[in-house]
Design an enzyme around this catalytic site. Structure first.
Site, PDB file in Angstrom:
ATOM      1  N   GLY A 146     -13.332 -16.424   4.857  1.00 27.44           N
ATOM      2  CA  GLY A 146     -12.617 -15.516   5.767  1.00 27.44           C
ATOM      3  C   GLY A 146     -13.093 -14.073   5.565  1.00 27.44           C
ATOM      4  O   GLY A 146     -14.157 -13.824   4.994  1.00 27.44           O
ATOM      5  N   GLY A 147     -12.277 -13.140   6.030  1.00 26.52           N
ATOM      6  CA  GLY A 147     -12.628 -11.721   5.946  1.00 26.52           C
ATOM      7  C   GLY A 147     -12.809 -11.258   4.507  1.00 26.52           C
ATOM      8  O   GLY A 147     -13.743 -10.494   4.196  1.00 26.52           O
ATOM      9  N   ALA A 148     -11.945 -11.717   3.610  1.00 22.47           N
ATOM     10  CA  ALA A 148     -12.031 -11.292   2.211  1.00 22.47           C
ATOM     11  C   ALA A 148     -13.323 -11.804   1.581  1.00 22.47           C
ATOM     12  O   ALA A 148     -14.018 -11.079   0.859  1.00 22.47           O
ATOM     13  CB  ALA A 148     -10.829 -11.814   1.438  1.00 22.47           C
TER      14      ALA A 148
ATOM     15  N   TYR B 141      -2.722 -12.474  -5.484  1.00 20.33           N
ATOM     16  CA  TYR B 141      -2.008 -11.704  -6.522  1.00 20.33           C
ATOM     17  C   TYR B 141      -0.526 -12.049  -6.604  1.00 20.33           C
ATOM     18  O   TYR B 141       0.210 -11.471  -7.385  1.00 20.33           O
ATOM     19  CB  TYR B 141      -2.210 -10.188  -6.319  1.00 20.33           C
ATOM     20  CG  TYR B 141      -1.836  -9.700  -4.939  1.00 20.33           C
ATOM     21  CD1 TYR B 141      -0.514  -9.449  -4.591  1.00 20.33           C
ATOM     22  CD2 TYR B 141      -2.820  -9.493  -3.983  1.00 20.33           C
ATOM     23  CE1 TYR B 141      -0.180  -9.008  -3.328  1.00 20.33           C
ATOM     24  CE2 TYR B 141      -2.495  -9.058  -2.710  1.00 20.33           C
ATOM     25  CZ  TYR B 141      -1.179  -8.813  -2.388  1.00 20.33           C
ATOM     26  OH  TYR B 141      -0.848  -8.383  -1.130  1.00 20.33           O
TER      27      TYR B 141
ATOM     28  N   ILE C 195      -8.435 -13.805  -5.818  1.00 18.95           N
ATOM     29  CA  ILE C 195      -7.949 -12.610  -5.112  1.00 18.95           C
ATOM     30  C   ILE C 195      -6.475 -12.741  -4.736  1.00 18.95           C
ATOM     31  O   ILE C 195      -5.868 -11.784  -4.282  1.00 18.95           O
ATOM     32  CB  ILE C 195      -8.810 -12.245  -3.876  1.00 18.95           C
ATOM     33  CG1 ILE C 195      -8.618 -13.246  -2.753  1.00 18.95           C
ATOM     34  CG2 ILE C 195     -10.277 -12.121  -4.224  1.00 18.95           C
ATOM     35  CD1 ILE C 195      -9.056 -12.656  -1.424  1.00 18.95           C
TER      36      ILE C 195
ATOM     37  N   SER D 192       0.799  -1.226   0.000  1.00 18.36           N
ATOM     38  CA  SER D 192       0.000   0.000   0.000  1.00 18.36           C
ATOM     39  C   SER D 192       0.836   1.284   0.000  1.00 18.36           C
ATOM     40  O   SER D 192       0.503   2.217  -0.748  1.00 18.36           O
ATOM     41  CB  SER D 192      -0.973  -0.002   1.180  1.00 18.36           C
ATOM     42  OG  SER D 192      -1.882  -1.057   1.017  1.00 18.36           O
TER      43      SER D 192
ATOM     44  N   GLY E 247      -5.973 -11.145  -9.274  1.00 22.89           N
ATOM     45  CA  GLY E 247      -6.078 -10.553  -7.936  1.00 22.89           C
ATOM     46  C   GLY E 247      -5.442  -9.177  -7.804  1.00 22.89           C
ATOM     47  O   GLY E 247      -5.860  -8.375  -6.973  1.00 22.89           O
TER      48      GLY E 247
ATOM     49  N   LYS F 189      -9.086  -4.736  12.028  1.00 21.47           N
ATOM     50  CA  LYS F 189     -10.211  -4.381  11.148  1.00 21.47           C
ATOM     51  C   LYS F 189     -11.578  -4.394  11.841  1.00 21.47           C
ATOM     52  O   LYS F 189     -12.495  -3.707  11.394  1.00 21.47           O
ATOM     53  CB  LYS F 189     -10.261  -5.340   9.950  1.00 21.47           C
ATOM     54  CG  LYS F 189      -9.234  -5.030   8.879  1.00 21.47           C
ATOM     55  CD  LYS F 189      -9.468  -5.922   7.671  1.00 21.47           C
ATOM     56  CE  LYS F 189      -8.524  -5.579   6.541  1.00 21.47           C
ATOM     57  NZ  LYS F 189      -8.833  -6.321   5.321  1.00 21.47           N
TER      58      LYS F 189
ATOM     59  N   GLY G 143     -14.213 -20.099  -0.003  1.00 22.86           N
ATOM     60  CA  GLY G 143     -13.584 -19.490   1.166  1.00 22.86           C
ATOM     61  C   GLY G 143     -14.577 -18.685   1.977  1.00 22.86           C
ATOM     62  O   GLY G 143     -15.627 -18.266   1.459  1.00 22.86           O
TER      63      GLY G 143
ATOM     64  N   ASP H 241     -12.709  -3.348   0.445  1.00 27.34           N
ATOM     65  CA  ASP H 241     -12.257  -4.631  -0.114  1.00 27.34           C
ATOM     66  C   ASP H 241     -13.261  -5.188  -1.123  1.00 27.34           C
ATOM     67  O   ASP H 241     -12.900  -5.619  -2.217  1.00 27.34           O
ATOM     68  CB  ASP H 241     -12.043  -5.667   0.996  1.00 27.34           C
ATOM     69  CG  ASP H 241     -10.789  -5.383   1.812  1.00 27.34           C
ATOM     70  OD1 ASP H 241      -9.854  -4.771   1.265  1.00 27.34           O
ATOM     71  OD2 ASP H 241     -10.749  -5.769   2.991  1.00 27.34           O
TER      72      ASP H 241
HETATM   73  P1  ATR Z   1      -8.831 -13.666   5.014  1.00 25.96           P
HETATM   74  O1  ATR Z   1      -9.330 -12.897   6.205  1.00 25.96           O
HETATM   75  O2  ATR Z   1      -7.613 -13.073   4.382  1.00 25.96           O
HETATM   76  O3  ATR Z   1      -9.899 -13.953   4.022  1.00 25.96           O
HETATM   77  P2  ATR Z   1      -8.823 -16.083   6.637  1.00 25.96           P
HETATM   78  O4  ATR Z   1      -9.801 -15.487   7.575  1.00 25.96           O
HETATM   79  O5  ATR Z   1      -7.621 -16.756   7.209  1.00 25.96           O
HETATM   80  O6  ATR Z   1      -8.262 -15.055   5.578  1.00 25.96           O
HETATM   81  O7  ATR Z   1      -9.640 -17.124   5.705  1.00 25.96           O
HETATM   82  C1  ATR Z   1      -9.010 -18.011   4.887  1.00 25.96           C
HETATM   83  C2  ATR Z   1     -10.034 -18.836   4.110  1.00 25.96           C
HETATM   84  O8  ATR Z   1      -9.311 -19.700   3.261  1.00 25.96           O
HETATM   85  C3  ATR Z   1     -10.908 -19.729   4.989  1.00 25.96           C
HETATM   86  O9  ATR Z   1     -12.166 -19.847   4.369  1.00 25.96           O
HETATM   87  C4  ATR Z   1     -10.161 -21.065   4.965  1.00 25.96           C
HETATM   88  O10 ATR Z   1     -10.979 -22.194   5.178  1.00 25.96           O
HETATM   89  P3  ATR Z   1     -11.344 -22.692   6.680  1.00 25.96           P
HETATM   90  O11 ATR Z   1     -12.472 -21.814   7.130  1.00 25.96           O
HETATM   91  O12 ATR Z   1     -11.741 -24.107   6.526  1.00 25.96           O
HETATM   92  O13 ATR Z   1     -10.098 -22.516   7.487  1.00 25.96           O
HETATM   93  C5  ATR Z   1      -9.663 -21.063   3.536  1.00 25.96           C
HETATM   94  N1  ATR Z   1      -8.493 -21.907   3.357  1.00 25.96           N
HETATM   95  C6  ATR Z   1      -7.238 -21.650   3.774  1.00 25.96           C
HETATM   96  N2  ATR Z   1      -6.403 -22.643   3.412  1.00 25.96           N
HETATM   97  C7  ATR Z   1      -7.148 -23.561   2.745  1.00 25.96           C
HETATM   98  C8  ATR Z   1      -6.884 -24.813   2.098  1.00 25.96           C
HETATM   99  N3  ATR Z   1      -5.643 -25.324   2.065  1.00 25.96           N
HETATM  100  N4  ATR Z   1      -7.893 -25.468   1.489  1.00 25.96           N
HETATM  101  C9  ATR Z   1      -9.129 -24.943   1.504  1.00 25.96           C
HETATM  102  N5  ATR Z   1      -9.463 -23.772   2.086  1.00 25.96           N
HETATM  103  C10 ATR Z   1      -8.494 -23.089   2.700  1.00 25.96           C
END
Ligand code: ATR
Length: 283
Positions: A134-136, A230, A228, A22, A251, A71, A132, A107
């Site tokens: 997570g936060g993203a 990159y 996403i 950034s 990404g 965040k 996925g 985001d």
């Molecule tokens: P962010 O906030 O950057 O999105 P995060 O909160 O760590 O990151 O979320 C990561 C996401 O990637 C989660 O959905 C995670 O799945 P889980 O909820 O089962 O942990 C997913 N993820 C990470 N590594 C993975 C893998 N090897 N295979 C499948 N999903 C994965």
């Protein structure tokens, strides 16, 4: 550049910050438009967040970005939060005006802009499959729901999290949303009903560049495939998708446009996104 008492400051608050892209991106944009502003990374421990933020309102700061781990916590210290950030439940951008703090989350809108600019297409009416949770994923899925995607499938390794996010999206946006079991034939069925596929996990990120969150055989050329991740710019998923004849969105575009949105919130000036892309390409 000459830094004086008139120079306006924009911060990046997180801990640890490592090598964030950034500062390079925003300082290049300020310089390109000859704006007397600088963007500074500031490592802040969670226990110091409130003190630092209060201090920023008494200084030359016009705003800041917020990253891990602040965040969600930052929302306690804001005077106002916009609708997107409220629905997502996290803030990554704050504007300071007359000593007041307003929080945003760029985001999801950054992703949306990257999709629309790269494809020259709209998300409205599209069926979207998101890998996925997570936060993203939260930011992207909520933003697409608020921008009238037709239907959203959420697929996550830990299924309970997908169920929770799908419920939350339905409750807040009234958009149709379903949780799909990971690694299961439900995925095939949902993909047959999908226009846009988005990877929001870190699978495929350097150094694990040969990994993909989805079997290549499940990709079909009707799909637009977005990642996403990159680093690398073209992930295994995107390479597979291209080989299958799919339209792809990299990404790096999301990274640039979430920054461009934040830049526009702080400055009220259109961000030079081409310059921001250019400087990151060489980084
Ligand atoms: P962010 O906030 O950057 O999105 P995060 O909160 O760590 O990151 O979320 C990561 C996401 O990637 C989660 O959905 C995670 O799945 P889980 O909820 O089962 O942990 C997913 N993820 C990470 N590594 C993975 C893998 N090897 N295979 C499948 N999903 C994965």
């Amino acid at each position: 550049m000459i830094i004086s008492t008139k120079t306006k400051l924009v911060g990046l608050l997180g801990y640890p910050l490592g090598h964030s892209m950034s500062p390079v991106m925003h300082n290049a944009a300020f310089e390109n438009l000859s704006l007397d502003k600088i963007y500074i990374p500031i490592e802040v421990l969670p226990e110091n967040l409130e003190t630092v933020v209060k201090g920023m309102t008494k200084m030359n700061f016009e705003g800041f970005n917020v990253t891990i781990p602040h965040k969600i916590e930052i929302m306690k210290y804001l005077d106002e939060t916009d609708e997107y950030a409220r629905c997502i439940g996290a803030v990554n951008t704050v504007k300071i005006k007359d000593g007041k703090l307003k929080g945003y989350n760029t985001d999801g809108i950054g992703f949306l802009r990257s999709y629309e600019e790269s494809t020259k297409d709209k998300i409205e009416g599209k069926n979207v499959f998101i890998i996925g949770c997570g936060g993203a994923s939260r930011a992207v899925s909520m933003t697409l729901a608020l921008n009238k995607a037709n239907k959203i499938y959420i697929c996550n390794r830990t299924h309970d999290k997908a169920l929770n996010l799908a419920e939350d999206i339905k409750r807040q946006t009234k958009i149709r949303c379903e949780a799909v079991l990971y690694d299961h034939e439900e995925v095939i069925k949902a993909l047959q009903d999908t226009d846009v596929l988005i990877n929001t996990t870190s699978v495929g990120m350097s150094p694990n560049i040969e990994e993909s969150p989805l079997d290549k055989r499940l990709l079909d050329k009707r799909l637009t495939v977005c990642d996403i991740v990159y680093n690398p710019r073209k992930t295994r998923l995107l390479k597979d998708a291209e080989e299958k004849g799919c339209r792809i969105v990299e990404g790096l575009a999301m990274l640039v446009y979430q920054g461009a949105e934040a830049f526009e919130i702080w400055t009220d000036v259109k961000a030079p996104s081409d310059i921001m892309f250019e400087v990151l390409k060489d980084f």
